[in-house]
Scaffold this motif. Structure first.
Motif, PDB file in Angstrom:
ATOM      1  N   UNK A 208       0.754  -1.177   0.135  1.00 36.75           N
ATOM      2  CA  UNK A 208      -0.160  -0.193   0.070  1.00 36.75           C
ATOM      3  C   UNK A 208       0.877   1.282   0.034  1.00 36.75           C
ATOM      4  N   UNK A 209       2.006   1.351   0.783  1.00 39.77           N
ATOM      5  CA  UNK A 209       2.829   2.411   0.938  1.00 39.77           C
ATOM      6  C   UNK A 209       4.174   2.428   0.410  1.00 39.77           C
ATOM      7  N   UNK A 210       4.659   1.413   0.135  1.00 41.13           N
ATOM      8  CA  UNK A 210       6.189   1.224  -0.041  1.00 41.13           C
ATOM      9  C   UNK A 210       7.046   1.030   1.068  1.00 41.13           C
ATOM     10  N   UNK A 211       8.043   0.319   1.079  1.00 40.65           N
ATOM     11  CA  UNK A 211       8.510   0.259   2.220  1.00 40.65           C
ATOM     12  C   UNK A 211      10.426   0.171   1.925  1.00 40.65           C
ATOM     13  N   UNK A 212      10.728   1.327   2.471  1.00 38.46           N
ATOM     14  CA  UNK A 212      12.360   1.776   2.392  1.00 38.46           C
ATOM     15  C   UNK A 212      12.916   1.780   3.550  1.00 38.46           C
ATOM     16  N   UNK A 213      14.083   2.036   3.678  1.00 38.26           N
ATOM     17  CA  UNK A 213      15.064   2.054   4.857  1.00 38.26           C
ATOM     18  C   UNK A 213      14.698   2.856   5.943  1.00 38.26           C
ATOM     19  N   UNK A 214      13.694   3.956   5.587  1.00 41.52           N
ATOM     20  CA  UNK A 214      13.121   4.877   6.693  1.00 41.52           C
ATOM     21  C   UNK A 214      12.027   4.076   7.258  1.00 41.52           C
ATOM     22  N   UNK A 215      11.086   3.256   6.587  1.00 39.32           N
ATOM     23  CA  UNK A 215      10.179   2.616   7.296  1.00 39.32           C
ATOM     24  C   UNK A 215      10.741   1.492   8.089  1.00 39.32           C
ATOM     25  N   UNK A 216      11.891   0.803   7.612  1.00 44.45           N
ATOM     26  CA  UNK A 216      12.366  -0.322   8.164  1.00 44.45           C
ATOM     27  C   UNK A 216      13.060   0.075   9.594  1.00 44.45           C
ATOM     28  N   UNK A 217      13.764   1.267   9.684  1.00 46.57           N
ATOM     29  CA  UNK A 217      14.284   1.633  11.045  1.00 46.57           C
ATOM     30  C   UNK A 217      13.261   2.092  11.918  1.00 46.57           C
ATOM     31  N   UNK A 218      12.353   2.980  11.328  1.00 50.22           N
ATOM     32  CA  UNK A 218      11.401   3.662  12.264  1.00 50.22           C
ATOM     33  C   UNK A 218      10.483   2.872  12.755  1.00 50.22           C
ATOM     34  N   UNK A 219       9.931   1.516  12.272  1.00 51.84           N
ATOM     35  CA  UNK A 219       8.930   0.706  12.505  1.00 51.84           C
ATOM     36  C   UNK A 219       9.290  -0.618  12.886  1.00 51.84           C
TER      37      UNK A 219
END
Length: 272
Positions: A208-219
């Motif tokens: 739905x949103x994409x998944x990058x290193x930002x989402x990986x580290x923060x979630x």
């Protein structure tokens, strides 16, 4: 103790909220593959709403390369269901329409065939994923619009991530394991369950949103932290050596988490 837990939950939510996909509309796109085109063809997406991001019915986004006759044809077109034209179209003669910035949520695909001066449009559709790939087939009876998501590749990526993460976590755990004290089965089962759940989350979020290193580290730091505590509890059911339990759980999870950071940064397609 309750205050500490409450504050911890607040901090976790503050860290996670920016990556929930609420502000990344510019990453969204709608991709439409078109089959059966002959001659020169132009296409656009008509929208159910009068605006989407920077797109609207007033600003002119028509490409400069297009003939004036084509521009006039699009401006004069009236959709029978009242869908809006955003003053933008593409040359889709090669069979691809790609709307890469704030695409309409509810839309129709409109095609204009310059050689015959005719329009064809699809039934209404709705975006369903980050890229929302569709396929349009041109037939004698009109345009047929179908979803075109590659679910096989989607599932294979999920399985590969599970195999890598759960496998590595189990190997690291067994490396520290004293076989006469710990039961390897506990390591394998708990790691498989956790990494299946984590990677399902990654796949759904990415869809739905994409998944990058930002989402990986923060979630993902929060689930991994919780899992370390849970693993220590399960491991202590086997032994009273609390220190070794903590070392085993922490070493395995830090190793896998670190590998995940490297993979999502260097092979982002594995997560998208």
């Amino acid at each position: 103790m309750k205050n500490i837990l409450a504050k911890t939950l607040v901090i976790m939510l503050i860290a996670i909220i920016p990556s929930l996909g609420l502000f990344n509309g510019h990453y969204q796109e709608t991709i439409v593959e078109i089959e059966g085109i002959t001659g020169t063809c132009y296409g656009t997406l008509l929208s159910k709403s009068p605006g989407s991001g920077g797109w609207n019915t007033k600003d002119d986004h028509t490409p400069t390369y297009a003939p004036d006759s084509v521009k006039e044809a699009f401006k004069e077109y009236t959709d029978p269901d009242g869908y809006y034209y955003y003053n933008y179209f593409q040359d889709v003669s090669a069979g691809l329409l790609q709307w890469t910035s704030y695409p309409p949520e509810n839309f129709k695909v409109l095609l204009y065939f310059e050689d015959t001066d005719t329009f064809m449009s699809t039934e209404s559709a709705k975006r369903y994923s980050l890229a929302s790939p569709y396929k349009v087939q041109i037939t004698n009876d009109g345009l047929i619009l179908k979803k075109n998501y590659d679910y096989i590749t989607f599932i294979l990526k999920l399985l590969l991530r599970i195999l890598i993460s759960a496998g590595l976590a189990s190997l690291v755990s067994l490396f520290y394991c004293k076989r006469h004290t710990y039961k390897p089965k506990r390591f394998i089962i708990t790691n498989i369950i956790f990494h299946v759940l984590v990677n399902i989350y990654i796949s759904v979020f990415s869809f739905y949103h994409g998944f990058t290193i930002v989402e990986y580290i923060s979630t993902l730091w929060a689930p991994y932290l919780i899992f370390v505590v849970a693993q220590c509890y399960f491991y202590n059911k086997t032994t009273d050596d609390i220190q070794s339990s903590f070392v085993i759980a922490t070493a395995a999870d830090i190793t896998v988490y670190g590998l995940g950071v490297l993979l999502v940064d260097n092979i982002p397609s594995l997560f998208m």
